[in-house]
Design a protein around this motif. Structure first.
Motif, PDB file in Angstrom:
ATOM      1  N   ALA A 224       0.807  -1.215   0.000  1.00 15.23           N
ATOM      2  CA  ALA A 224       0.000   0.000   0.000  1.00 15.23           C
ATOM      3  C   ALA A 224       0.841   1.266   0.000  1.00 15.23           C
ATOM      4  O   ALA A 224       0.339   2.347  -0.300  1.00 15.23           O
ATOM      5  CB  ALA A 224      -0.934  -0.001   1.211  1.00 15.23           C
ATOM      6  N   GLU A 234      -2.533   5.936  -1.288  1.00 15.03           N
ATOM      7  CA  GLU A 234      -2.043   5.233  -0.107  1.00 15.03           C
ATOM      8  C   GLU A 234      -3.165   5.002   0.895  1.00 15.03           C
ATOM      9  O   GLU A 234      -3.288   3.904   1.457  1.00 15.03           O
ATOM     10  CB  GLU A 234      -0.899   6.005   0.543  1.00 15.03           C
ATOM     11  N   ARG A 235      -3.996   6.003   1.120  1.00 11.10           N
ATOM     12  CA  ARG A 235      -5.129   5.829   2.037  1.00 11.10           C
ATOM     13  C   ARG A 235      -6.066   4.735   1.540  1.00 11.10           C
ATOM     14  O   ARG A 235      -6.540   3.898   2.320  1.00 11.10           O
ATOM     15  CB  ARG A 235      -5.903   7.150   2.182  1.00 11.10           C
ATOM     16  N   LYS A 238      -4.411   1.215   1.950  1.00 14.35           N
ATOM     17  CA  LYS A 238      -4.365   0.838   3.370  1.00 14.35           C
ATOM     18  C   LYS A 238      -5.755   0.410   3.844  1.00 14.35           C
ATOM     19  O   LYS A 238      -5.894  -0.565   4.596  1.00 14.35           O
ATOM     20  CB  LYS A 238      -3.852   2.005   4.205  1.00 14.35           C
ATOM     21  N   LYS A 242      -7.025  -3.254   5.203  1.00 13.44           N
ATOM     22  CA  LYS A 242      -7.739  -3.408   6.467  1.00 13.44           C
ATOM     23  C   LYS A 242      -9.078  -4.102   6.260  1.00 13.44           C
ATOM     24  O   LYS A 242      -9.457  -4.994   7.042  1.00 13.44           O
ATOM     25  CB  LYS A 242      -7.952  -2.033   7.110  1.00 13.44           C
ATOM     26  N   VAL A 248       0.001  -4.472   5.611  1.00 13.15           N
ATOM     27  CA  VAL A 248       0.526  -3.490   4.659  1.00 13.15           C
ATOM     28  C   VAL A 248       2.038  -3.624   4.572  1.00 13.15           C
ATOM     29  O   VAL A 248       2.716  -3.834   5.572  1.00 13.15           O
ATOM     30  CB  VAL A 248       0.142  -2.063   5.118  1.00 13.15           C
ATOM     31  N   VAL A 277       6.132  -1.809   8.947  1.00 16.84           N
ATOM     32  CA  VAL A 277       5.773  -2.673   7.807  1.00 16.84           C
ATOM     33  C   VAL A 277       6.764  -3.811   7.664  1.00 16.84           C
ATOM     34  O   VAL A 277       6.403  -4.893   7.192  1.00 16.84           O
ATOM     35  CB  VAL A 277       5.658  -1.881   6.480  1.00 16.84           C
TER      36      VAL A 277
END
Length: 282
Positions: A224, A234-235, A238, A242, A248, A277
């Motif tokens: 991610a 990226e948001r 991620k 989830k 990630v 990570v």
């Protein structure tokens, strides 16, 4: 600045740094944990570990690989890459299977180079392998070769004019199914992660569908955090990880001179990969 980079290539595939140069450069960049993830190859890992040991470089190296596969769902058919971490890279059965994949790639490259004869250019695979230190030749090497020979002005021109998917010298690869790439990674102790999902350019619903399908076949994580992501990308990735209970990872996709704008640990300059990570892998 990042202390971690989990996506790095060497001359064992399509990078310009030898494995020894990769670990030295990582140390100079202040990195503490890296993964060497060459395309369909683990042949650079022995040299990398030897360099760390002999030169007493304080660097944690995760053995990795990046496998190519073809994802098919309904009318969608496109190439995706799977990163495999902590793979048993010394296993002789694994290396035999990877050598078979390498030979298939070599035959495909020979066929592509042969197609340049229609333009009055005559190249052979041995010439490129010698030029690039015995690397596994990819289309990026062919583009670099054409540039070095003065036959094109940019690498982008090589893909547009000669070796892009719709160009006259392109030959498709025979690729594994994702489930076969997962099986190969998992059978030899590895952890499969979806590489650079931003490159697949899907709608949110199609990303969701793809990740759900891949998880059923053993997917454990999503890359991610990646060089070409925007903050919004990226948001999104991620959140996608989830939602599917995946971890990630992050990496620059460093290739040295083959992708000169990408630096180890920082990508285009602003990439930040948090330490945690790496702990998802370790």
């Amino acid at each position: 600045m990042s202390k971690v980079d989990l996506h790095i290539h060497s001359t064992a595939s399509d990078g310009s740094f030898t494995p020894a140069e990769v670990v030295r450069h990582a140390h100079l960049r202040g990195l503490e944990i890296i993964a060497l993830t060459d395309h369909d190859s683990v042949h650079g890992l022995d040299e990398a570990y030897k360099t760390i040991e002999e030169e007493k470089i304080p660097l944690k190296l995760i053995p990795g690989i990046e496998m190519s596969s073809r994802y098919v769902a309904g009318d969608f058919r496109f190439e995706i890459h799977i990163l495999g971490y902590n793979i048993d890279y010394k296993n002789p059965e694994l290396n035999k299977k990877l050598d078979d994949i390498k030979e298939e790639r070599r035959e495909r490259n020979k066929e592509m180079l042969g197609l340049f004869s229609q333009f009055g250019y005559y190249f052979d695979i041995e010439e490129l392998e010698k030029r690039y230190n015995g690397s596994t030749i990819t289309r990026m090497h062919i583009a670099q070769f054409l540039l070095d020979e003065g036959l094109i002005k940019t690498k982008r021109e090589a893909f547009d004019k000669y070796i892009g998917v719709k160009a006259p010298c392109y030959v498709p690869r025979v690729l594994l199914k994702p489930e076969d790439a997962f099986k190969l990674i998992i059978d030899y102790g590895g952890i499969p992660v979806l590489a650079h999902p931003v490159q697949y350019k899907l709608t949110p619903s199609l990303y969701d569908e793809m990740v759900e399908n891949l998880k059923e076949n053993g997917l454990k994580g999503i890359e991610a955090i990646y060089t070409s992501n925007t903050a919004a990308d990226e948001r999104f990735f991620k959140r996608l990880a989830k939602d599917h209970d995946l971890f990630v990872t992050g990496g620059s996709d460093f290739h040295g001179a083959m992708k000169p704008n990408i630096e180890m640990g920082v990508g285009f300059g602003s990439l930040y990969i948090p330490d945690e990570v790496a702990h998802n892998i370790l």
